[in-house]
Write a protein that holds these residues in place. Sequence first.
Motif, mmCIF file in Angstrom:
data_model
loop_
_atom_site.group_PDB
_atom_site.id
_atom_site.type_symbol
_atom_site.label_atom_id
_atom_site.label_comp_id
_atom_site.label_asym_id
_atom_site.label_seq_id
_atom_site.Cartn_x
_atom_site.Cartn_y
_atom_site.Cartn_z
ATOM 1 N N ARG A 1 92.831 -49.548 23.663
ATOM 2 C CA ARG A 1 92.252 -48.299 23.181
ATOM 3 C C ARG A 1 90.915 -48.583 22.474
ATOM 4 N NH1 ARG A 1 96.517 -46.118 21.224
ATOM 5 N NH2 ARG A 1 96.478 -47.228 19.241
ATOM 6 N N GLU A 2 90.891 -49.613 21.645
ATOM 7 C CA GLU A 2 89.653 -50.003 20.964
ATOM 8 C C GLU A 2 88.570 -50.389 21.967
ATOM 9 O OE1 GLU A 2 89.043 -52.573 17.017
ATOM 10 O OE2 GLU A 2 90.979 -52.909 17.991
ATOM 11 N N ARG A 3 88.947 -51.201 22.923
ATOM 12 C CA ARG A 3 87.990 -51.634 23.951
ATOM 13 C C ARG A 3 87.488 -50.444 24.758
ATOM 14 N NH1 ARG A 3 91.235 -56.849 26.371
ATOM 15 N NH2 ARG A 3 90.958 -58.219 24.572
ATOM 16 N N ARG A 4 88.420 -49.580 25.160
ATOM 17 C CA ARG A 4 88.062 -48.377 25.919
ATOM 18 C C ARG A 4 87.049 -47.556 25.148
ATOM 19 N NH1 ARG A 4 92.184 -43.815 25.321
ATOM 20 N NH2 ARG A 4 91.083 -43.872 23.342
ATOM 21 N N ASN A 5 87.277 -47.387 23.857
ATOM 22 C CA ASN A 5 86.382 -46.575 23.037
ATOM 23 C C ASN A 5 84.988 -47.179 22.951
ATOM 24 O OD1 ASN A 5 88.486 -44.804 22.652
ATOM 25 N ND2 ASN A 5 88.937 -45.508 20.581
ATOM 26 N N VAL A 6 84.891 -48.489 22.850
ATOM 27 C CA VAL A 6 83.577 -49.147 22.817
ATOM 28 C C VAL A 6 82.816 -48.838 24.107
ATOM 29 C CG1 VAL A 6 82.403 -51.388 22.891
ATOM 30 C CG2 VAL A 6 84.219 -50.983 21.216
ATOM 31 N N LEU A 7 83.472 -49.000 25.237
ATOM 32 C CA LEU A 7 82.815 -48.769 26.525
ATOM 33 C C LEU A 7 82.493 -47.295 26.736
ATOM 34 C CD1 LEU A 7 81.789 -49.884 29.227
ATOM 35 C CD2 LEU A 7 84.108 -49.515 30.134
ATOM 36 N N VAL A 8 83.486 -46.441 26.609
ATOM 37 C CA VAL A 8 83.295 -45.016 26.905
ATOM 38 C C VAL A 8 82.308 -44.378 25.932
ATOM 39 C CG1 VAL A 8 84.439 -42.764 27.014
ATOM 40 C CG2 VAL A 8 85.507 -44.755 28.080
ATOM 41 N N ASP A 9 82.484 -44.606 24.649
ATOM 42 C CA ASP A 9 81.575 -44.007 23.670
ATOM 43 C C ASP A 9 80.144 -44.501 23.870
ATOM 44 O OD1 ASP A 9 83.785 -42.684 22.649
ATOM 45 O OD2 ASP A 9 83.987 -44.005 20.903
ATOM 46 N N GLY A 10 80.005 -45.793 24.191
ATOM 47 C CA GLY A 10 78.682 -46.339 24.445
ATOM 48 C C GLY A 10 78.028 -45.720 25.664
ATOM 49 N N LEU A 11 78.789 -45.580 26.739
ATOM 50 C CA LEU A 11 78.239 -44.976 27.955
ATOM 51 C C LEU A 11 77.892 -43.506 27.742
ATOM 52 C CD1 LEU A 11 80.508 -46.619 30.670
ATOM 53 C CD2 LEU A 11 78.088 -47.086 30.224
ATOM 54 N N LEU B 1 82.069 -55.816 25.952
ATOM 55 C CA LEU B 1 81.887 -54.443 26.430
ATOM 56 C C LEU B 1 80.669 -53.794 25.777
ATOM 57 C CD1 LEU B 1 85.634 -53.454 26.539
ATOM 58 C CD2 LEU B 1 84.104 -53.722 28.516
ATOM 59 N N ALA B 2 80.436 -54.079 24.508
ATOM 60 C CA ALA B 2 79.236 -53.570 23.838
ATOM 61 C C ALA B 2 77.987 -54.154 24.497
ATOM 62 C CB ALA B 2 79.272 -53.911 22.351
ATOM 63 N N GLU B 3 78.047 -55.438 24.858
ATOM 64 C CA GLU B 3 76.932 -56.072 25.566
ATOM 65 C C GLU B 3 76.718 -55.409 26.927
ATOM 66 O OE1 GLU B 3 75.881 -60.336 27.662
ATOM 67 O OE2 GLU B 3 77.386 -60.315 26.075
ATOM 68 N N THR B 4 77.797 -55.050 27.577
ATOM 69 C CA THR B 4 77.718 -54.358 28.870
ATOM 70 C C THR B 4 76.951 -53.049 28.730
ATOM 71 O OG1 THR B 4 79.772 -55.348 29.645
ATOM 72 C CG2 THR B 4 79.120 -53.276 30.678
#
Length: 92
Positions: free
Chosen positions: A4-14, A80-83
């Motif tokens: 969930r944490e990882r998902r949030n980093v990716l989705v919120d960033g995108l 994921l943040a780097e992505t």
Amino acid sequence: AIYRERRNVLVDGLKKLGWDVEKPKASFYVWIGIPKGTNSTDVTARLIREAAIVTTPGVGFGSNGEGYIRMTVTTSKERLAETVDRIAKVSF
């Protein structure tokens, strides 16, 4: 909780970059709507070439997958943040 944490980093960033993406409720895959006027194969190729990011073209899952790319959150939050940072440097 980790996914969930990882998902949030990716989705919120995108989302901050203007990408069309919803938070999946129970998956470590994220389906991301691609910019209008593009196709999933071309977006995937550009992300590999210009940002060194591997995604899966949605069309590989059938015609209903066109218009999307798929990413996974099976890597660290930092990665994921780097992505997201790398994607920000590619203009579509």
